[in-house]
Write a protein that holds these residues in place. Structure first.
Motif, PDB file in Angstrom:
ATOM      1  N   ALA A   3       1.269 -13.251  13.634  1.00 53.61           N
ATOM      2  CA  ALA A   3       0.718 -12.066  14.296  1.00 53.61           C
ATOM      3  C   ALA A   3       1.603 -10.844  14.068  1.00 53.61           C
ATOM      4  N   PHE A   4       2.902 -11.057  14.046  1.00 54.91           N
ATOM      5  CA  PHE A   4       3.874  -9.986  13.780  1.00 54.91           C
ATOM      6  C   PHE A   4       3.612  -9.341  12.417  1.00 54.91           C
ATOM      7  N   PHE A   5       3.385 -10.157  11.402  1.00 53.54           N
ATOM      8  CA  PHE A   5       3.143  -9.613  10.064  1.00 53.54           C
ATOM      9  C   PHE A   5       1.778  -8.928   9.977  1.00 53.54           C
ATOM     10  N   TYR A   6       0.771  -9.505  10.618  1.00 53.11           N
ATOM     11  CA  TYR A   6      -0.538  -8.850  10.598  1.00 53.11           C
ATOM     12  C   TYR A   6      -0.508  -7.524  11.367  1.00 53.11           C
ATOM     13  N   TYR A   7       0.275  -7.463  12.423  1.00 47.54           N
ATOM     14  CA  TYR A   7       0.451  -6.204  13.160  1.00 47.54           C
ATOM     15  C   TYR A   7       1.018  -5.117  12.259  1.00 47.54           C
ATOM     16  N   MET A   8       2.028  -5.441  11.464  1.00 41.62           N
ATOM     17  CA  MET A   8       2.590  -4.448  10.555  1.00 41.62           C
ATOM     18  C   MET A   8       1.593  -4.048   9.478  1.00 41.62           C
ATOM     19  N   LEU A   9       0.761  -5.000   9.042  1.00 41.58           N
ATOM     20  CA  LEU A   9      -0.243  -4.687   8.029  1.00 41.58           C
ATOM     21  C   LEU A   9      -1.280  -3.697   8.535  1.00 41.58           C
ATOM     22  N   ILE A  10      -1.846  -3.936   9.724  1.00 43.72           N
ATOM     23  CA  ILE A  10      -2.869  -3.005  10.206  1.00 43.72           C
ATOM     24  C   ILE A  10      -2.255  -1.674  10.595  1.00 43.72           C
ATOM     25  N   ASP A  11      -0.997  -1.676  11.012  1.00 47.10           N
ATOM     26  CA  ASP A  11      -0.337  -0.422  11.338  1.00 47.10           C
ATOM     27  C   ASP A  11      -0.223   0.466  10.100  1.00 47.10           C
ATOM     28  N   ASP A  12       0.079  -0.128   8.961  1.00 47.58           N
ATOM     29  CA  ASP A  12       0.257   0.637   7.730  1.00 47.58           C
ATOM     30  C   ASP A  12      -1.047   0.881   6.973  1.00 47.58           C
ATOM     31  N   PHE A  13      -1.917  -0.143   6.917  1.00 42.62           N
ATOM     32  CA  PHE A  13      -3.031  -0.093   5.964  1.00 42.62           C
ATOM     33  C   PHE A  13      -4.415  -0.117   6.591  1.00 42.62           C
ATOM     34  N   GLY A  14      -4.526  -0.318   7.896  1.00 40.69           N
ATOM     35  CA  GLY A  14      -5.839  -0.315   8.524  1.00 40.69           C
ATOM     36  C   GLY A  14      -6.574  -1.621   8.321  1.00 40.69           C
ATOM     37  N   ASN A  17      -2.976   9.042   7.970  1.00 44.65           N
ATOM     38  CA  ASN A  17      -2.477   8.205   9.059  1.00 44.65           C
ATOM     39  C   ASN A  17      -2.436   6.735   8.677  1.00 44.65           C
ATOM     40  N   VAL A  18      -3.090   6.362   7.587  1.00 45.15           N
ATOM     41  CA  VAL A  18      -2.904   5.037   6.991  1.00 45.15           C
ATOM     42  C   VAL A  18      -2.570   5.230   5.516  1.00 45.15           C
ATOM     43  N   PHE A  19      -1.902   4.254   4.945  1.00 44.35           N
ATOM     44  CA  PHE A  19      -1.583   4.299   3.526  1.00 44.35           C
ATOM     45  C   PHE A  19      -2.752   3.734   2.718  1.00 44.35           C
ATOM     46  N   PRO A  20      -2.822   4.060   1.448  1.00 44.67           N
ATOM     47  CA  PRO A  20      -3.858   3.458   0.610  1.00 44.67           C
ATOM     48  C   PRO A  20      -3.551   1.995   0.307  1.00 44.67           C
ATOM     49  N   ILE A  21      -4.603   1.223   0.112  1.00 45.55           N
ATOM     50  CA  ILE A  21      -4.421  -0.139  -0.372  1.00 45.55           C
ATOM     51  C   ILE A  21      -3.911  -0.061  -1.811  1.00 45.55           C
ATOM     52  N   PRO A  22      -2.883  -0.823  -2.148  1.00 47.14           N
ATOM     53  CA  PRO A  22      -2.296  -0.699  -3.490  1.00 47.14           C
ATOM     54  C   PRO A  22      -3.295  -0.989  -4.612  1.00 47.14           C
ATOM     55  N   THR A  23      -3.106  -0.300  -5.695  1.00 47.23           N
ATOM     56  CA  THR A  23      -3.969  -0.480  -6.861  1.00 47.23           C
ATOM     57  C   THR A  23      -3.983  -1.933  -7.322  1.00 47.23           C
ATOM     58  N   ASP A  24      -2.825  -2.571  -7.359  1.00 51.95           N
ATOM     59  CA  ASP A  24      -2.747  -3.966  -7.805  1.00 51.95           C
ATOM     60  C   ASP A  24      -3.617  -4.877  -6.945  1.00 51.95           C
ATOM     61  N   ALA A  25      -3.645  -4.619  -5.630  1.00 42.51           N
ATOM     62  CA  ALA A  25      -4.456  -5.445  -4.735  1.00 42.51           C
ATOM     63  C   ALA A  25      -5.939  -5.233  -4.998  1.00 42.51           C
ATOM     64  N   LEU A  26      -6.338  -3.985  -5.233  1.00 43.04           N
ATOM     65  CA  LEU A  26      -7.742  -3.686  -5.538  1.00 43.04           C
ATOM     66  C   LEU A  26      -8.170  -4.317  -6.850  1.00 43.04           C
ATOM     67  N   ASP A  27      -7.257  -4.293  -7.828  1.00 45.51           N
ATOM     68  CA  ASP A  27      -7.574  -4.895  -9.124  1.00 45.51           C
ATOM     69  C   ASP A  27      -7.723  -6.410  -9.026  1.00 45.51           C
ATOM     70  N   THR A  28      -6.982  -7.019  -8.105  1.00 46.33           N
ATOM     71  CA  THR A  28      -6.999  -8.476  -7.952  1.00 46.33           C
ATOM     72  C   THR A  28      -8.214  -8.954  -7.172  1.00 46.33           C
ATOM     73  N   ASN A  29      -8.620  -8.197  -6.154  1.00 46.49           N
ATOM     74  CA  ASN A  29      -9.663  -8.655  -5.233  1.00 46.49           C
ATOM     75  C   ASN A  29     -10.802  -7.635  -5.164  1.00 46.49           C
ATOM     76  N   PRO A  30     -11.935  -7.921  -5.791  1.00 44.23           N
ATOM     77  CA  PRO A  30     -13.057  -6.972  -5.783  1.00 44.23           C
ATOM     78  C   PRO A  30     -13.720  -6.823  -4.421  1.00 44.23           C
ATOM     79  N   ASN A  31     -13.367  -7.678  -3.459  1.00 39.87           N
ATOM     80  CA  ASN A  31     -13.931  -7.552  -2.114  1.00 39.87           C
ATOM     81  C   ASN A  31     -13.352  -6.383  -1.337  1.00 39.87           C
ATOM     82  N   LEU A  32     -12.229  -5.843  -1.788  1.00 36.96           N
ATOM     83  CA  LEU A  32     -11.525  -4.831  -1.003  1.00 36.96           C
ATOM     84  C   LEU A  32     -12.119  -3.444  -1.221  1.00 36.96           C
ATOM     85  N   GLN A  33     -12.210  -2.706  -0.133  1.00 33.87           N
ATOM     86  CA  GLN A  33     -12.625  -1.308  -0.158  1.00 33.87           C
ATOM     87  C   GLN A  33     -11.408  -0.443   0.127  1.00 33.87           C
TER      88      GLN A  33
END
Length: 501
Positions: free
Chosen positions: A153-164, A480-496
């Motif tokens: 939960a700690f790691f997911y909290y940091m993820l939504i804080d940064d990336f939504g 107020n949020v950072f963009p999802i990294p390009t590498d992650a978008l290239d890897t997973n077509p489900n991501l917006q």
């Protein structure tokens, strides 16, 4: 000696976890695999091994891995986009432009510091998922399973804080290109559910083997942080829930560490013991281990000082990097003991730090331009790669200021005042002349918690993060949020991608 033995134990446990992981991939050892998963991880030794593999991600080290300590990762992304610190490019050609671009809110989805942060958090979630699975399959102690879930939960909290809105999974084995993206609200709900179901199962022991681990008090501190920022994450405020979590922590016997004149303290006051080696347990709720060249490292003072100045003070050349922007430095009152961390003006030996910095990137800052910071005055062992200061993730001063903020936002300004005054008086400051405003609390959080990786989150919650500063115009709302990294978008077509990027 106790510290060294404890660290060796943690390293041994992490090694056992990695050995077990390797063993589970050998299809010729089915009986041994079954023993490992169904028996070994049900023992205290096995459970600790599974957890150690997750905690090793908190400490981390180079290449953007870890909560704090080294560089080019989560700490820099969240601190240098705020108003409290930045590494300028130097006119001597030193330092990449990435840090200046963070401060100027010019980040891009392809930036490696942003990608490092994303990769570290998902590697940590993978390890946490693995620990949860191993412990549940082995019918391990429920407290150990709860600890693994709280870490996740700690790691997911940091993820939504940064990336939504982020990729979300709780069981490993899903191909990376098939992990679904969950909304920020959905992940928030999961985090709250995991914490409320598990933190009361955690040990209430403070210190000892629980120094640097999630015990019950650290779990409630995490829950309080999640509730504190609930309105940012979901649109619905949870001030009363945050206050209730803080009230539980206040039953744990914590207090503010004394701030007394002390010639034995690196900056002349016992207050700075809060940022040294083995952080005092009266105030520290959760700490991150750091022992240079063994478990992480703390680079922050060395990274700030000009080379010869670091050599004169510590015996190792400073990196001449991080500075404190002048408006942030000038917001501190002269009588505030927390101002002792800053170095500006003549330091002797030909070192003279100037207050003002004319440029961050083109042509950059002069070699001695900028206020320096030694809040984390290097603790031994020390070398040119960093020091051994542990890092405070949660401490009681933060909880008091959270209680003040929640009370004020709930309309109880007079109830909020004593919490702010406690923190101010410890710093040698007078109590507030009247009930606090939100700006009073915001400022006090900046004075007390600077360089501890809370500032970006605070600025977003108080609505100041997008404001113009001396090096940039006002930022657009999507920052107020950072963009999802390009590498992650290239890897997973489900991501917006987040809007505006």
């Amino acid at each position: 000696m106790k510290r060294i033995l404890k660290l060796k134990k943690n390293i041994l446990l992490a090694s056992l976890a990695l050995m077990a992981m390797a063993g589970c991939t050998n299809v010729d050892e089915n009986v041994y695999d079954q023993y490992i998963e169904e028996t070994f991880y049900g023992t205290e030794e096995g459970a600790n091994a599974a957890l150690a593999a997750v905690y090793s991600q908190v400490a981390g080290n180079w290449n953007g891995v870890g909560y704090a300590g080294a560089d080019n990762g989560w700490y820099d992304l969240n601190c240098m986009t705020a108003d409290e610190q930045v590494i300028p490019h130097r006119t001597t050609g030193d330092w990449q432009l990435d840090f200046a671009r963070l401060y100027k809110h010019e980040w891009l989805p392809s930036d490696f510091i942003l990608t490092n942060t994303w990769n570290w958090l998902y590697k940590s979630i993978y390890q946490a998922n693995r620990a949860v699975g191993l412990l549940e399959n082995a019918n391990a102690d429920p407290a150990k399973i709860a600890e693994a879930k709280v870490l996740r939960a700690f790691f997911y909290y940091m993820l939504i804080d940064d990336f939504g809105s982020v990729p979300f999974y709780t069981e490993n084995g899903i191909p990376a290109d098939q992990i679904p993206q969950a909304s920020r609200t959905e992940v928030y709900d999961f985090i709250v559910s995991e914490l409320t179901e598990n933190i009361d199962l955690l040990s209430s022991t403070k210190g000892g083997e629980y120094y640097g681990r999630f015990n019950r008090w650290a779990g409630y501190a995490l829950l309080a942080k999640v509730y504190l920022n609930a309105e940012v994450y979901t649109g619905t405020a949870h001030w009363q829930d945050c206050l209730a979590a803080c009230d539980v922590i206040s039953t744990g016997g914590f207090s503010l560490h004394p701030a007394n004149t002390n010639a034995g303290s690196p900056l002349g006051n016992s207050y700075y013991e809060l940022f040294g080696d083995m952080l005092p347990e009266d105030e520290t709720i959760l700490a991150m281990f750091s022992t240079v060249d063994i478990v992480s490292r703390n680079v922050y003072a060395l990274r700030s000082l000009y080379g010869p100045h670091g050599q004169a003070l510590f015996g190792y050349s400073g990196w001449n990097g991080t500075i404190v922007p002048s408006p942030f430095y000038e917001s501190f009152a002269d009588g505030d003991i927390r101002k002792k961390q800053f170095l500006v003006g003549d330091q002797g030996g030909g070192v003279n730090y100037t207050l003002e910095v004319g440029s961050l990137d083109n042509p950059g800052a002069a070699p001695m331009a900028g206020v320096r910071d030694v809040k984390f005055y290097p603790a031994l062992p020390l070398n040119g790669g960093g020091a051994s200061n542990d890092f405070p993730i949660y401490r009681y001063a933060d909880i008091l200021l959270m209680k003040a903020e929640c009370n004020l936002r709930l309309g109880n300004a007079s109830t909020a005042k004593p919490f702010v005054d406690q923190v101010r008086q410890r710093a040698g400051m007078a109590v507030l002349a009247s009930d606090p405003s939100l700006m009073d609390i915001y400022n006090e959080r900046g004075f007390e918690l600077n360089w501890e990786a809370h500032r970006r989150q605070d600025m977003i919650r108080f609505g100041t993060f997008l404001n113009a500063n001396q090096f940039r115009a006002a930022s657009p709302d999507n920052h107020n949020v950072f963009p999802i990294p390009t590498d992650a978008l290239d890897t997973n077509p489900n991501l917006q991608q987040n809007p505006g990027y």
